[in-house]
Structure formats: structure tokens, C-alpha cells
Scaffold this motif. Sequence first.
Motif, PDB file in Angstrom:
ATOM      1  N   ILE A 299      -5.892  17.198  15.888  1.00  0.00           N
ATOM      2  CA  ILE A 299      -5.116  16.060  16.407  1.00  0.00           C
ATOM      3  C   ILE A 299      -5.880  14.750  16.214  1.00  0.00           C
ATOM      4  N   SER A 300      -7.187  14.754  16.466  1.00  0.00           N
ATOM      5  CA  SER A 300      -7.937  13.501  16.289  1.00  0.00           C
ATOM      6  C   SER A 300      -7.965  13.108  14.813  1.00  0.00           C
ATOM      7  N   ARG A 301      -8.106  14.087  13.934  1.00  0.00           N
ATOM      8  CA  ARG A 301      -8.097  13.767  12.503  1.00  0.00           C
ATOM      9  C   ARG A 301      -6.750  13.184  12.076  1.00  0.00           C
ATOM     10  N   ALA A 302      -5.666  13.800  12.554  1.00  0.00           N
ATOM     11  CA  ALA A 302      -4.325  13.334  12.182  1.00  0.00           C
ATOM     12  C   ALA A 302      -4.052  11.929  12.709  1.00  0.00           C
ATOM     13  N   ALA A 303      -4.649  11.594  13.852  1.00  0.00           N
ATOM     14  CA  ALA A 303      -4.400  10.285  14.459  1.00  0.00           C
ATOM     15  C   ALA A 303      -5.307   9.202  13.896  1.00  0.00           C
ATOM     16  N   GLY A 304      -6.362   9.601  13.181  1.00  0.00           N
ATOM     17  CA  GLY A 304      -7.416   8.659  12.814  1.00  0.00           C
ATOM     18  C   GLY A 304      -7.272   8.040  11.427  1.00  0.00           C
ATOM     19  N   CYS A 305      -8.419   7.668  10.867  1.00  0.00           N
ATOM     20  CA  CYS A 305      -8.453   6.905   9.613  1.00  0.00           C
ATOM     21  C   CYS A 305      -8.201   7.764   8.394  1.00  0.00           C
ATOM     22  N   ARG A 306      -8.050   9.060   8.574  1.00  0.00           N
ATOM     23  CA  ARG A 306      -7.607   9.909   7.461  1.00  0.00           C
ATOM     24  C   ARG A 306      -6.181  10.357   7.748  1.00  0.00           C
ATOM     25  N   GLY A 307      -5.526   9.671   8.696  1.00  0.00           N
ATOM     26  CA  GLY A 307      -4.157  10.014   9.077  1.00  0.00           C
ATOM     27  C   GLY A 307      -3.390   8.767   9.483  1.00  0.00           C
ATOM     28  N   MET A 308      -2.888   8.792  10.717  1.00  0.00           N
ATOM     29  CA  MET A 308      -1.952   7.771  11.182  1.00  0.00           C
ATOM     30  C   MET A 308      -2.463   6.337  11.037  1.00  0.00           C
ATOM     31  N   ILE A 309      -3.722   6.096  11.394  1.00  0.00           N
ATOM     32  CA  ILE A 309      -4.217   4.714  11.354  1.00  0.00           C
ATOM     33  C   ILE A 309      -4.299   4.219   9.910  1.00  0.00           C
ATOM     34  N   GLU A 310      -4.699   5.087   9.005  1.00  0.00           N
ATOM     35  CA  GLU A 310      -4.699   4.700   7.585  1.00  0.00           C
ATOM     36  C   GLU A 310      -3.266   4.405   7.132  1.00  0.00           C
ATOM     37  N   GLY A 311      -2.302   5.169   7.608  1.00  0.00           N
ATOM     38  CA  GLY A 311      -0.895   4.907   7.280  1.00  0.00           C
ATOM     39  C   GLY A 311      -0.454   3.536   7.775  1.00  0.00           C
TER      40      GLY A 311
ATOM     41  N   GLY B  85       5.704   2.599  -5.549  1.00  0.00           N
ATOM     42  CA  GLY B  85       6.459   3.706  -6.148  1.00  0.00           C
ATOM     43  C   GLY B  85       6.661   4.851  -5.171  1.00  0.00           C
ATOM     44  N   ARG B  86       7.340   5.868  -5.663  1.00  0.00           N
ATOM     45  CA  ARG B  86       7.710   7.004  -4.833  1.00  0.00           C
ATOM     46  C   ARG B  86       6.493   7.783  -4.310  1.00  0.00           C
ATOM     47  N   ASP B  87       5.489   7.957  -5.160  1.00  0.00           N
ATOM     48  CA  ASP B  87       4.299   8.699  -4.737  1.00  0.00           C
ATOM     49  C   ASP B  87       3.548   7.958  -3.636  1.00  0.00           C
ATOM     50  N   ASP B  88       3.410   6.642  -3.821  1.00  0.00           N
ATOM     51  CA  ASP B  88       2.707   5.863  -2.803  1.00  0.00           C
ATOM     52  C   ASP B  88       3.475   5.843  -1.489  1.00  0.00           C
ATOM     53  N   LEU B  89       4.819   5.820  -1.597  1.00  0.00           N
ATOM     54  CA  LEU B  89       5.630   5.810  -0.380  1.00  0.00           C
ATOM     55  C   LEU B  89       5.500   7.146   0.365  1.00  0.00           C
ATOM     56  N   ALA B  90       5.529   8.246  -0.401  1.00  0.00           N
ATOM     57  CA  ALA B  90       5.369   9.561   0.235  1.00  0.00           C
ATOM     58  C   ALA B  90       3.976   9.681   0.874  1.00  0.00           C
ATOM     59  N   ALA B  91       2.960   9.186   0.168  1.00  0.00           N
ATOM     60  CA  ALA B  91       1.595   9.257   0.712  1.00  0.00           C
ATOM     61  C   ALA B  91       1.499   8.439   2.006  1.00  0.00           C
ATOM     62  N   LEU B  92       2.140   7.271   1.983  1.00  0.00           N
ATOM     63  CA  LEU B  92       2.151   6.414   3.181  1.00  0.00           C
ATOM     64  C   LEU B  92       2.768   7.145   4.376  1.00  0.00           C
ATOM     65  N   HIS B  93       3.943   7.758   4.161  1.00  0.00           N
ATOM     66  CA  HIS B  93       4.617   8.434   5.268  1.00  0.00           C
ATOM     67  C   HIS B  93       3.853   9.674   5.725  1.00  0.00           C
ATOM     68  N   ARG B  94       3.258  10.391   4.752  1.00  0.00           N
ATOM     69  CA  ARG B  94       2.471  11.574   5.142  1.00  0.00           C
ATOM     70  C   ARG B  94       1.337  11.162   6.070  1.00  0.00           C
ATOM     71  N   LEU B  95       0.741   9.996   5.804  1.00  0.00           N
ATOM     72  CA  LEU B  95      -0.338   9.521   6.671  1.00  0.00           C
ATOM     73  C   LEU B  95       0.224   8.987   7.995  1.00  0.00           C
TER      74      LEU B  95
END
Lengths: 312, 312
Positions: A162-174, A187-197
Motif C-alpha cells: 500500500i505504501s509503495r502504491a501510494a508513493g513516488c512509484r505509484g499515485m504521487i508520481e501519477g 499518446g496512448r501509452d503515456d496516458l495508460a502509464a499515467l492512469h496506472r500510476l
Amino acid sequence: MNKDGTTAVDTFSVPAFDLNDYLAVQRSKIDSALLTSIQRLCPSDHMQPAVMHAVTAGGKRLRPVLCLASCSAVGGNETQAMPAACALEMIHTYSLIHDDLPALDNDDLRRGQPTCHVRFGEATAILAGDALLTMAFEVMSEAALQADGQLLPAWTAVMAAISRAAGCRGMIEGQARDLAFEGVKIGRDDLAALHRLKTGALIQAATRSGALLGGGSAQQVTQLAEYADCIGLAFQVVDDLLNVKGDPAVMGKAVGSDQARQKNTYPALLGLSGAEAYARALVEQGLQALSIFDNKADPLRAIAGYIIDRDH
Amino acid sequence: MNKDGTTAVDTFSVPAFDLNDYLAVQRSKIDSALLTSIQRLCPSDHMQPAVMHAVTAGGKRLRPVLCLASCSAVGGNETQAMPAACALEMIHTYSLIHDDLPALDNDDLRRGQPTCHVRFGEATAILAGDALLTMAFEVMSEAALQADGQLLPAWTAVMAAISRAAGCRGMIEGQARDLAFEGVKIGRDDLAALHRLKTGALIQAATRSGALLGGGSAQQVTQLAEYADCIGLAFQVVDDLLNVKGDPAVMGKAVGSDQARQKNTYPALLGLSGAEAYARALVEQGLQALSIFDNKADPLRAIAGYIIDRDH
């Protein structure tokens, strides 16, 4: 085994699973646990009203629902996963409070209600976000302290996920990319990467936590992560679609704001029907990932359908 | 045993403990671990510069130093406590970033450097604070995951102690009271309660974490908590004194700002000499709490003296 030769489990696995009833029951359990935790961990008049305002503004509780449903899907006891479910909603709510601030998205309304800084001022809203993020780890570490020693490795893995997902390799980076990409066509890849984060990582952490605390196997955890990845992205595509063609009265917020802000969205990239088809394909793929599970995963299957068909 | 009949430990326990050397060595170890953690957990160009700016602005590293010294005082291996030491500094730094924001204290300078929002903008500063708070729990939960299973109960207790100290029953409540008391004259008890929440709780969590990870007994943990309570409050009294009579060039910030803001301070409540006497009495009481420890607690004793005699 029943008289007619079917097992009790078979009988329960009705195709017409009532998702509305299920969600009402789960949300009520989650809300009750959330409010009890906040009253205990945030007792003072200085902070509790702002925290409660944000938490009770009527969210879908998607992350905690997925956490509990994943715990059940692997045969676990949902009660053991409840503190993680609460923590996920606390982190989600904190991210909304900070996201709405004038320096970020500057939103006055959220779920039809004044946002936290509009109601309580910016200083208190910043602190209320900080409070909920901190409280997420209080609620989990206290649950771990009180749990059976055998659950300690699972709790440790859950807090790490949970901390990883919420942090700078997850939500905050997003969030940071969202700010950086404002007004920039991607582009589509960058948009998907953004949402995944930005949203996918925490949704994935929800199924992972539930599965870990339910005693799921490594394969089950992996398949649930794949499911979460698919429906998390589908959720975002549908969010973009609702922003174009949703009903503001049902949504509790204005539609068309993405276009006005020149945000990168799936409808803008793929067209309306292209985005709809993409969301359906993702949900199909998510359901496929559940094929190793028995009918204890029916709520997860029904939630995948709801992701597509929701109106807000 | 040495040839002259003394033990190696006795020889090491020189009365003239060189605190400057000790702090230089400890800070260098802490800085190295902190930077390595940040590079690993916050790898992206979007967030790392703002996070690094705040963390490398030259703090005293008081909380991590106390954490490691407490680990040693109970006979533990400091390496095991290093992730908690890093987490404490991350939480302290996040609180400074958010405290400096325009909506809160609106400070442009911190330790002689532009504050995070002045250098990187408000949105990034809010996210950098969020990032550091999240990273604190990432660094601890990952350390717990990798630790010997026997250390899991201690790590769980440490995460519970640190999250509690940072949350609405600790630092955040202190911040909220600080805002609420602005321009309101409060008494000595309320001021002590405010400082115990705003800074004391995390300083106490520092000695507690170090002692728990070092395998300290319940009595050792309690005595170190009493020591931390005393020197934490003394630290604040001395901060107030430095704001009245410090050297701005050494402090890296303006003096006299508390009076200009009509802040509640110990010099205002007790007078200059009254506040000085109070700080000395607190340090004496803190040293008394260390009486059950042998010379492995000499760094903690020296730090108590430094709290009083520092010039910034």
C-alpha cells in the motif's frame, strides 16, 4: 451436499448475483469501520470535522470493496482485511483533498459537496489530507499489533504494497505527471502509464492486500493483480466517457470539464466508440484473469460489469 | 579486560565525550542512508528534486540521531534501526514543507534556503510533503519485510509508535492547535501540551523506535521516553530563546519573528531567565531518566547538554 446432488456452494452461485444488495451491505460495513477508526484515531475537534467531511462525502468505496471481495475470493475472513480496506479509503480520500486544493486542480465541488478547503480553509484541508494519510498507517500497524502473530508477515507485505502504491512509484508520481502533462498532448501509452500510476496502483494494492490477508496463494495474488490492473484502467476510461456524456445531476459534478481543461482523455484519443470498446475489452480481460477462481469471486465479476455500466 | 585492569568499555567511557565528532559521524551515516532511500523510492525527475531539496537543506537530524543513540544505549545494533531513523527524518521534513506553505506559516526561508514551495511551486511542494510522509512507511515496511522474522513484532510496534506520533493524537493535532491558538494568549500548561504534540511526540517516537529495534526492555523503553519528553520540551524552550536572542547569520533565519507574530513562547510567559532556568531543569530531569543506563548512553547524555548550549 444437498439432496439433489448439488453442493451448497453450487446453489449459492446464482447467475443473477445482486450487486446492488452486495454493495449496500459492504459499504455499510466499511463506513461503520471507517467512522469508528476516525473517531478513535482523530478524536479532537480541531481535525475531526474536516476529516469526517471528506470521508463521508459519499464515495463509491471501490478500493475497500475490492479489498474485502479479494479476501473472500481466496477463502479468507473479511474481518481480517477490514483495517486494510479502511486504510485504502483513507489514502484515496487524502489524495482527493490535496488534489482539489487551489494549487492543484482548484476544485470547489466534489461529489456534489463543497470540497474540504472550501468548507474548512486551505490550512485545515492540507492537514486533513496529511491526517488521513498518516491514519492509514496507524490503522494498519495497530491491526498488525493486535493480530495473531501468524498474520504479521502478511500485514508487513500489505503495508509495503500500500505504501509503495501510494508513493513516488505509484499515485504521487501519477499526480506529478498529471501536473506536468497539463496542456501537453500525450499518446496512448503515456496516458495508460499515467492512469496506472495515479489510480491503478492503489486499486491493485487493494486486491493484493485483501488476498494477502485472506491467505491467498502467490498465483491467486497475481491473478487478482491482473484483474485489478484491467478494471482500474477500464474505470478511468469510463470516467473520461462520463465526463463527456454523463448526467451532471447524477455525477454530482460538472461534465465537459476535461475538454475545457484540454486534459488528455481516452475519448479525445480514441473517439467515443473507440473508448467504449477499449473499456469493454479491458473488462473482458479482467474477467479472464478470474477464471482460476470459483464462485467466491462472483462479487469481483459483478464489480467488473458495474465498472462499465455505472452512471457516476 | 586491559592490562591495567580496566575494561575496554571503561576506557571508551571518557568523561570528555566528543559530541561534535559523534554527531558528524552519525549525520554522515544518516545522510547517506536517507539519500540512498530517496533515490530508490522516489526515482523520477518529477518529484526527486523537490524531495531532495527539502531533505538536504541542512537539518540537525536530531530525531534520527536520537533513534540510533537509543538503539545503542540498550545494546542494539544501530544498522537495524537505520530505516526507522530515515523514516523519522522524512516525516519531520514533510511537516516542515507543509508548515512553510502559504496557507500555513507562509515562510520563504528555511535553514537559510528558499523553502520548497518558493523553489518548486506550491503544487509540487504539497506533493513532496505527501511523498516524504508516504516514503517513511515504505522504508519501514520494506525493512520489516527484509528483516529477520524475530524483528517483525518490533517493527510493527515501531510503525504503530511513529504513525501515532505523527498523526491526530500527535504532530498533526499540534499543528492544528498552533493554527487555532494564533493570536490567542494561552497558559503554560496549554503551551507545554502544544509542544508535546507538535514536536515532542515524534522525538519520543525516535527514542522508542531505536530502543525497540535494539531489543530494549520495557523499563529501558519507558526511561528513554521520559528522557525524550524532557529534552524535546527543552529543545522547544531553547528554540523560543534563540528566536529572541539568536544570531540570524548562525540561525539561517530571521530572529524576533515570534514576537512580531504574537506567538505563544516561553520567554513571553516566563521571561528570558525564567525560560533559561526551565530549560536547564528539563535537561536535568532528562539526564536523571538515563541513570539506569551505562556508558552506552553517553551520546544521549551529551545530546541533552547540546540541546541547551546550541546556537541554532
